[in-house]
Design an enzyme around this catalytic site. Structure first.
Site, PDB file in Angstrom:
ATOM      1  N   ASN A   1     -18.943  12.912   0.627  1.00  0.00           N
ATOM      2  CA  ASN A   1     -18.535  14.232   1.100  1.00  0.00           C
ATOM      3  C   ASN A   1     -17.017  14.433   1.049  1.00  0.00           C
ATOM      4  OD1 ASN A   1     -21.167  15.108   1.698  1.00  0.00           O
ATOM      5  ND2 ASN A   1     -21.129  13.973   3.630  1.00  0.00           N
TER       6      ASN A   1
ATOM      7  N   HIS B   1     -10.731  -1.038   2.555  1.00  0.00           N
ATOM      8  CA  HIS B   1     -11.923  -1.889   2.541  1.00  0.00           C
ATOM      9  C   HIS B   1     -12.033  -2.616   3.879  1.00  0.00           C
ATOM     10  CE1 HIS B   1     -12.970  -1.491  -1.716  1.00  0.00           C
ATOM     11  NE2 HIS B   1     -11.678  -1.323  -1.887  1.00  0.00           N
TER      12      HIS B   1
ATOM     13  N   LYS C   1      10.105   3.592   5.598  1.00  0.00           N
ATOM     14  CA  LYS C   1      10.855   4.035   6.782  1.00  0.00           C
ATOM     15  C   LYS C   1      11.806   5.164   6.392  1.00  0.00           C
ATOM     16  CE  LYS C   1      11.152  -0.398   9.302  1.00  0.00           C
ATOM     17  NZ  LYS C   1       9.817  -0.734   9.252  1.00  0.00           N
TER      18      LYS C   1
ATOM     19  N   ALA D   1      10.848   5.121  -4.905  1.00  0.00           N
ATOM     20  CA  ALA D   1      10.028   4.300  -5.794  1.00  0.00           C
ATOM     21  C   ALA D   1       9.629   2.993  -5.119  1.00  0.00           C
ATOM     22  CB  ALA D   1      10.798   4.009  -7.081  1.00  0.00           C
TER      23      ALA D   1
END
Length: 148
Positions: A23, A65, A133, A113
């Site tokens: 969903n 996970h 941060k 990056a």
């Protein structure tokens, strides 16, 4: 609404991968530009604002996970639920950035990056690092970017 919404004038870079499971919902706002090799995976919701610029190889997932059951392989365990990722209008997400979990990146933010973002970043901020941060904020009272 639809599970995958791509607004007009949006660019998806070469070899990018967008996945919506169950969903889940993935919405990319008008004028946004997803760099090459970008990956987004939603089981809940990912919402990219308008005119968001992504460098190449950005990874975004609104889940993780599960690993808690030591008697079961991690690959056989569930995915975490409840995450939502939102990126505000006019932001810039640098090359190789990873954004996971339940995160809001505000309006007109710069994420440097190679940063790892797993906590909220307020509007008008520059944030870098692993974990990411805030290092600068825009101060409207003086109309300048100020180091934090």
């Amino acid at each position: 609404g639809s599970k995958f919404e791509l607004a007009p004038n949006t660019i998806i870079g070469k070899n990018s991968y967008m996945a919506v499971y169950g969903n889940g919902k993935l919405k990319i706002g008008e004028g946004s530009n997803i760099g090459m090799y970008g990956m987004m995976a939603a089981i809940n919701e990912i919402h990219i604002g308008r005119n968001v610029l992504f460098g190449p190889n950005v990874y975004i997932a609104d889940y993780n996970h599960c690993y808690e059951d030591v008697n079961m392989p991690i690959s056989k365990q569930n995915l975490s639920r409840g995450g939502r990722i939102q990126i505000g209008d006019d932001s810039w997400i640098g090359k190789n950035v990873v954004i996971v979990g339940n995160v809001t990146i505000g309006k007109h933010c710069v994420i440097g990056a190679n940063s790892f973002v797993n906590k909220d970043i307020p509007d008008y901020s520059v944030a870098v690092g692993n974990p990411c941060k805030v290092i600068k904020r825009y101060e409207f009272g003086i109309n300048q970017w100020v180091r934090v």
